[in-house]
Write a protein that holds these residues in place. Structure first.
Motif, PDB file in Angstrom:
ATOM      1  N   PRO A 246      71.021  24.465  29.123  1.00 27.66           N
ATOM      2  CA  PRO A 246      71.086  24.926  27.731  1.00 27.66           C
ATOM      3  C   PRO A 246      69.717  25.346  27.208  1.00 27.66           C
ATOM      4  O   PRO A 246      68.692  24.838  27.661  1.00 27.66           O
ATOM      5  N   ASN A 247      69.720  26.243  26.249  1.00 31.63           N
ATOM      6  CA  ASN A 247      68.486  26.841  25.768  1.00 31.63           C
ATOM      7  C   ASN A 247      67.723  25.880  24.859  1.00 31.63           C
ATOM      8  O   ASN A 247      68.185  25.526  23.788  1.00 31.63           O
ATOM      9  N   TYR A 248      66.545  25.455  25.298  1.00 32.35           N
ATOM     10  CA  TYR A 248      65.726  24.569  24.472  1.00 32.35           C
ATOM     11  C   TYR A 248      64.614  25.324  23.732  1.00 32.35           C
ATOM     12  O   TYR A 248      63.821  24.709  23.013  1.00 32.35           O
ATOM     13  N   LEU A 249      64.564  26.639  23.889  1.00 30.83           N
ATOM     14  CA  LEU A 249      63.579  27.431  23.155  1.00 30.83           C
ATOM     15  C   LEU A 249      63.993  27.557  21.689  1.00 30.83           C
ATOM     16  O   LEU A 249      65.182  27.488  21.368  1.00 30.83           O
ATOM     17  N   PRO A 250      63.042  27.781  20.771  1.00 27.14           N
ATOM     18  CA  PRO A 250      63.388  27.920  19.357  1.00 27.14           C
ATOM     19  C   PRO A 250      63.913  29.311  19.000  1.00 27.14           C
ATOM     20  O   PRO A 250      64.066  29.626  17.822  1.00 27.14           O
ATOM     21  N   ILE A 251      64.163  30.162  19.984  1.00 24.30           N
ATOM     22  CA  ILE A 251      64.708  31.506  19.764  1.00 24.30           C
ATOM     23  C   ILE A 251      65.837  31.746  20.755  1.00 24.30           C
ATOM     24  O   ILE A 251      65.967  31.041  21.758  1.00 24.30           O
ATOM     25  N   ASP A 252      66.665  32.771  20.469  1.00 26.11           N
ATOM     26  CA  ASP A 252      67.690  33.194  21.414  1.00 26.11           C
ATOM     27  C   ASP A 252      67.570  34.701  21.619  1.00 26.11           C
ATOM     28  O   ASP A 252      66.701  35.359  21.054  1.00 26.11           O
ATOM     29  N   ASN A 398      60.451  17.385  16.707  1.00 25.67           N
ATOM     30  CA  ASN A 398      61.047  18.327  17.659  1.00 25.67           C
ATOM     31  C   ASN A 398      60.219  18.409  18.933  1.00 25.67           C
ATOM     32  O   ASN A 398      60.755  18.453  20.043  1.00 25.67           O
ATOM     33  N   ALA A 399      58.894  18.437  18.764  1.00 25.03           N
ATOM     34  CA  ALA A 399      58.004  18.525  19.914  1.00 25.03           C
ATOM     35  C   ALA A 399      58.117  17.286  20.803  1.00 25.03           C
ATOM     36  O   ALA A 399      58.176  17.381  22.036  1.00 25.03           O
ATOM     37  N   ASP A 400      58.155  16.109  20.183  1.00 28.02           N
ATOM     38  CA  ASP A 400      58.290  14.869  20.950  1.00 28.02           C
ATOM     39  C   ASP A 400      59.610  14.854  21.729  1.00 28.02           C
ATOM     40  O   ASP A 400      59.656  14.432  22.889  1.00 28.02           O
ATOM     41  N   ARG A 401      60.667  15.322  21.098  1.00 29.22           N
ATOM     42  CA  ARG A 401      61.974  15.342  21.753  1.00 29.22           C
ATOM     43  C   ARG A 401      61.974  16.325  22.933  1.00 29.22           C
ATOM     44  O   ARG A 401      62.520  16.040  23.997  1.00 29.22           O
ATOM     45  N   LEU A 402      61.340  17.489  22.729  1.00 27.04           N
ATOM     46  CA  LEU A 402      61.242  18.474  23.810  1.00 27.04           C
ATOM     47  C   LEU A 402      60.510  17.883  25.014  1.00 27.04           C
ATOM     48  O   LEU A 402      60.952  18.027  26.169  1.00 27.04           O
ATOM     49  N   ILE A 403      59.385  17.220  24.759  1.00 26.06           N
ATOM     50  CA  ILE A 403      58.598  16.624  25.842  1.00 26.06           C
ATOM     51  C   ILE A 403      59.422  15.572  26.577  1.00 26.06           C
ATOM     52  O   ILE A 403      59.461  15.537  27.822  1.00 26.06           O
ATOM     53  N   GLN A 405      62.607  15.332  26.914  1.00 25.12           N
ATOM     54  CA  GLN A 405      63.757  15.862  27.642  1.00 25.12           C
ATOM     55  C   GLN A 405      63.382  16.828  28.758  1.00 25.12           C
ATOM     56  O   GLN A 405      64.129  16.971  29.727  1.00 25.12           O
ATOM     57  N   GLN A 406      62.227  17.530  28.643  1.00 28.17           N
ATOM     58  CA  GLN A 406      61.954  18.633  29.571  1.00 28.17           C
ATOM     59  C   GLN A 406      60.680  18.499  30.402  1.00 28.17           C
ATOM     60  O   GLN A 406      60.608  19.058  31.496  1.00 28.17           O
ATOM     61  N   TYR A 407      59.677  17.801  29.905  1.00 32.20           N
ATOM     62  CA  TYR A 407      58.368  17.880  30.555  1.00 32.20           C
ATOM     63  C   TYR A 407      58.370  17.317  31.967  1.00 32.20           C
ATOM     64  O   TYR A 407      57.849  17.951  32.903  1.00 32.20           O
ATOM     65  N   ALA A 408      58.963  16.151  32.176  1.00 31.91           N
ATOM     66  CA  ALA A 408      58.960  15.539  33.513  1.00 31.91           C
ATOM     67  C   ALA A 408      59.671  16.427  34.521  1.00 31.91           C
ATOM     68  O   ALA A 408      59.206  16.612  35.655  1.00 31.91           O
ATOM     69  N   ALA A 409      60.801  17.011  34.120  1.00 31.10           N
ATOM     70  CA  ALA A 409      61.557  17.868  35.035  1.00 31.10           C
ATOM     71  C   ALA A 409      60.767  19.113  35.403  1.00 31.10           C
ATOM     72  O   ALA A 409      60.777  19.553  36.568  1.00 31.10           O
ATOM     73  N   ILE A 410      60.050  19.681  34.446  1.00 34.34           N
ATOM     74  CA  ILE A 410      59.248  20.875  34.723  1.00 34.34           C
ATOM     75  C   ILE A 410      58.097  20.546  35.665  1.00 34.34           C
ATOM     76  O   ILE A 410      57.767  21.312  36.577  1.00 34.34           O
ATOM     77  N   CYS A 411      57.467  19.399  35.468  1.00 32.87           N
ATOM     78  CA  CYS A 411      56.379  18.996  36.362  1.00 32.87           C
ATOM     79  C   CYS A 411      56.879  18.815  37.797  1.00 32.87           C
ATOM     80  O   CYS A 411      56.165  19.125  38.758  1.00 32.87           O
ATOM     81  N   GLN A 412      58.103  18.349  37.973  1.00 34.26           N
ATOM     82  CA  GLN A 412      58.656  18.146  39.310  1.00 34.26           C
ATOM     83  C   GLN A 412      58.955  19.464  40.011  1.00 34.26           C
ATOM     84  O   GLN A 412      58.984  19.533  41.237  1.00 34.26           O
TER      85      GLN A 412
END
Length: 496
Positions: A246-252, A398-403, A405-412
């Motif tokens: 799902p799109n986690y960016l602030p735009i579509d 919002n930033a804390d929630r993004l980190i 949910q997404q940061y660890a997966a992106i680093c992997q």
């Protein structure tokens, strides 16, 4: 009704006072993305209570409603919903839906309990504001939508001729929840972040700012967390753009189509509407700078002077200066890369759209060069230099929630390619020998030798200061292992 139509009120702006123009009447004016001063100059302060912008339904409506609850003599609301930016952001429409359709209990995009406006556009109101107060407000204020500045001015002046209305009640002020970030020590100036896509790079940017950014007040009645001179390098954004699912960016994509046109296309002047980046690039200075750059590179493909400027020296006096100031396009080894400098950059809400719009400009230049010449250039990296890279306090959650949910997966998902090269570690004749080789081709660059791991790793990092942090940590571990093998007379085998 109060018969004395000469009564004047004083608007008590509890929230965002520096962003409001306060008058003495009973009509509040919401200008959306239109410049509020453009409407104010056509009105007498006696005829309006307050004039303010509304940029975001998720970040702005709750503040707006808190101010209205604190000023119950405001009985009329004029909402100017006039521009493409208003349509894209949806703030004015969402506010209209609040007064028309109401609200319900729910969750915000950060998972916080809140009132959710009954609208196809996401809009939130703080749960600390009572439902009773919100209903009273909805029933007590007359709301009108207008589509032009002239229509707004006429309506406000018409309201001013009517009798003064009684306040709907006493001023109401509700508590707020304050979010306080945890900040770790780190560098304030000069950061480099790289990712394959804009989405991946964005998550890394948000993590860096939220981890070590300095918290300071802004000129917009709030705070932001900021790093100075953040360089973001996007290496492999696909031509049709990558949106995660799902799109986690602030735009579509629908927003992006409108936004790209604001960068690529010229636009006529309209009262109350700020310049667009496309207008600055295409006609502001009497030259089409995009065309100039295309022709410059066709005539001199190695030119280092393919520059576009959006900064006007008169911006110092007029205010409202563009955040995007400078664009430089360069061809290196048949790749067309683009570097953009932004003096002030909202990295949470604005950077993804900024980056995608600039990437579209980069592609347009590449495609036009291909059409008009024999050059068939590849798309190189997109680089943005954000001189003030910041996240506003109303998006910290919002930033804390993004980190989270997404940061660890992106680093992997990352690879371990290091432009500094590869290092082969061996033990020979009671010494550790490290051979540095070019990435990919494996050509020998140089070698380091000695008995002590710390001395060797310091020499490597001094000679290759851009080495990846994980790579230098890996070298430290392996050099320590090699040293232990030397001491115990065991064979050393590098962990590959």
């Amino acid at each position: 009704m109060i018969n004395n139509s000469a009564i004047q009120f004083k608007y008590n702006a509890l929230y965002k006072p520096n962003q409001l123009i306060c008058g003495k009447g009973q009509t509040a004016i919401i200008t959306g993305w239109s410049v509020r001063q453009t409407i104010a100059k056509h009105l007498s302060p006696e005829n309006y209570a307050v004039i303010g912008n509304l940029y975001s339904p998720t970040r702005g409506i709750s503040f707006l409603i808190r101010n209205l609850l604190a000023n119950p003599y405001v009985r009329r609301l004029v909402i100017l919903n006039a521009t493409k930016e208003d349509k894209n952001a949806g703030g004015c429409q969402c506010l209209l839906d609040f007064f028309t359709h109401g609200f319900t209990a729910g969750k915000s995009d950060t998972g916080r309990d809140c009132w959710v406006i009954k609208s196809p556009i996401a809009g939130y109101i703080d749960i600390e504001i009572s439902a009773t107060a919100l209903e009273v407000l909805r029933q007590s204020i007359e709301v009108k939508e207008v589509k032009s500045i002239s229509e707004a001015v006429d309506l406000v002046n018409c309201y001013a001729t009517k009798e003064t209305l009684e306040p709907w009640g006493e001023p109401l002020v509700f508590p707020e929840v304050e979010v306080v970030p945890t900040v770790l020590p780190g560098h304030r100036y000069g950061h480099r972040i790289e990712g394959k896509t804009i989405a991946e790079t964005w998550v890394k940017i948000i993590h860096r700012i939220k981890t070590t950014g300095t918290i300071r007040p802004t000129g917009y009645d709030g705070k932001w967390q900021e790093l100075i001179d953040l360089i973001a390098v996007v290496t492999d954004e696909p031509e049709n753009f990558y949106f995660p699912e799902p799109n986690y960016l602030p735009i579509d994509r629908s927003f992006l189509e409108e936004y790209i046109s604001q960068i690529l296309d010229d636009s006529p002047y309209r009262e109350g509407v700020k310049y667009t980046y496309g207008q600055r690039l295409r006609s502001w200075f009497g030259k089409d700078q995009v065309e100039q750059v295309i022709e410059k590179l066709i005539g001199e493909i190695d030119a280092a002077s393919a520059v576009m400027s959006l900064w006007d020296v008169q911006d110092h006096d007029k205010g409202g200066s563009p955040c995007l100031n400078h664009i430089w396009v360069r061809v290196v080894e048949n790749e067309l890369n683009l570097t953009a400098t932004l003096r002030s950059n909202d990295m949470y809400m604005a950077w993804p759209a900024n980056a995608m719009g600039l990437r579209a400009l980069q592609k347009h230049i590449r495609d036009e060069i291909a059409k008009r010449s024999d050059y068939n250039l590849q798309m190189g990296p997109l680089i943005t230099v954000s001189q003030s890279a910041h996240i506003y306090d109303d998006t910290w959650e919002n930033a804390d929630r993004l980190i989270e949910q997404q940061y660890a997966a992106i680093c992997q998902q990352r690879d371990y390619h290091d432009p500094a090269g590869n290092f082969l570690i061996e033990t020979r004749n009671d010494e550790i020998v490290v051979t540095q080789m070019t990435p990919g081709s494996g050509e020998v660059v140089t070698s380091y030798s000695g008995k002590y791991p710390l001395k060797i790793v310091r020499e490597i990092c001094a000679a290759s200061p851009a080495i990846m942090p994980e790579h230098s940590a890996y070298l430290g571990i392996e050099l320590q292992k090699a040293w232990e093998c030397l001491k115990t007379d065991k064979q050393y085998i590098q962990d590959r």
